[in-house]
Design a protein around this motif. Structure first.
Motif, mmCIF file in Angstrom:
data_model
loop_
_atom_site.group_PDB
_atom_site.id
_atom_site.type_symbol
_atom_site.label_atom_id
_atom_site.label_comp_id
_atom_site.label_asym_id
_atom_site.label_seq_id
_atom_site.Cartn_x
_atom_site.Cartn_y
_atom_site.Cartn_z
ATOM 1 N N GLU A 1 0.484 -1.315 0.065
ATOM 2 C CA GLU A 1 0.056 -0.026 0.117
ATOM 3 C C GLU A 1 0.714 1.839 -0.091
ATOM 4 O O GLU A 1 0.835 1.625 -0.759
ATOM 5 C CB GLU A 1 -0.684 0.132 1.599
ATOM 6 N N ARG A 2 2.025 0.847 1.017
ATOM 7 C CA ARG A 2 3.481 2.334 0.870
ATOM 8 C C ARG A 2 3.757 2.154 -0.541
ATOM 9 O O ARG A 2 3.782 3.510 -0.680
ATOM 10 C CB ARG A 2 3.937 2.241 1.698
ATOM 11 N N LEU A 3 3.751 1.312 -1.363
ATOM 12 C CA LEU A 3 4.446 1.585 -2.686
ATOM 13 C C LEU A 3 3.489 1.947 -3.449
ATOM 14 O O LEU A 3 3.507 3.456 -4.618
ATOM 15 C CB LEU A 3 4.818 0.271 -3.240
ATOM 16 N N SER A 4 2.201 1.766 -3.188
ATOM 17 C CA SER A 4 1.024 2.533 -3.956
ATOM 18 C C SER A 4 1.035 3.902 -3.890
ATOM 19 O O SER A 4 0.807 4.857 -5.035
ATOM 20 C CB SER A 4 -0.355 1.317 -3.792
ATOM 21 N N LEU A 5 1.020 4.428 -2.965
ATOM 22 C CA LEU A 5 1.019 6.012 -2.387
ATOM 23 C C LEU A 5 2.246 6.948 -2.641
ATOM 24 O O LEU A 5 2.037 7.666 -3.170
ATOM 25 C CB LEU A 5 0.579 6.027 -0.964
ATOM 26 N N ILE A 6 3.495 5.830 -3.289
ATOM 27 C CA ILE A 6 4.414 6.553 -3.767
ATOM 28 C C ILE A 6 4.508 6.756 -4.773
ATOM 29 O O ILE A 6 4.687 7.750 -5.183
ATOM 30 C CB ILE A 6 5.769 5.815 -3.161
ATOM 31 N N ALA A 7 3.439 5.788 -5.747
ATOM 32 C CA ALA A 7 3.178 5.111 -7.234
ATOM 33 C C ALA A 7 2.410 6.896 -7.332
ATOM 34 O O ALA A 7 2.851 7.351 -8.284
ATOM 35 C CB ALA A 7 2.845 4.595 -7.630
#
Length: 138
Positions: free
Chosen positions: A47-53
């Protein structure tokens, strides 16, 4: 809590392992340990990587994303930064629409040449002015 190794995080997220290591160095994500030589992460990293993207897609720098998300696993998103970026995007959209409209006009302009089209000349002047301003800032 199930741990996911870096190869699986890379596969699921589409983010290369080298980028995951870089994000960890920048403090954007945090590994929870190692399995052999491989870093392991909690499932929340996806989820954090999705937020970064999403942040990257919106034009935020990694430093800005780090500030927006804060440290730790729970994202504490700074809403004022989101609003400021939305306003910046609005300004960019207005500028791009005006540029698009000017180019369309110049393409259809009945003037004998683009150099004689008042709209095209105005576009050139605006572009030159922006270039001079950008050089003064940089």
């Amino acid at each position: 809590m199930a741990l996911i190794d870096i190869a699986e995080v890379a596969r699921r997220s589409g983010v290369p392992a080298s980028t995951l290591r870089f994000y960890e160095e920048k403090g954007l994500i945090e590994s929870l340990g190692r399995r052999g030589l491989r870093r392991t992460f909690g499932a929340a990293v996806l989820e954090r990587l999705s937020l970064i993207a999403l942040g990257r897609s919106a034009g935020f720098s990694l430093d800005e994303i780090s500030e927006i998300l804060g440290r730790g696993s729970a994202a504490d998103i700074d809403r004022s930064m989101l609003l400021a970026k939305a306003e910046e995007i609005d300004r960019t959209l207005r500028r791009l629409r005006a540029l698009r409209d000017g180019l369309r006009h110049a393409a259809a302009c009945p003037a004998p040449s683009h150099a004689e089209c008042p709209t095209f000349r105005r576009l050139m002047s605006i572009a030159a002015l922006r270039t001079r301003k950008a050089k003064r800032k940089g």
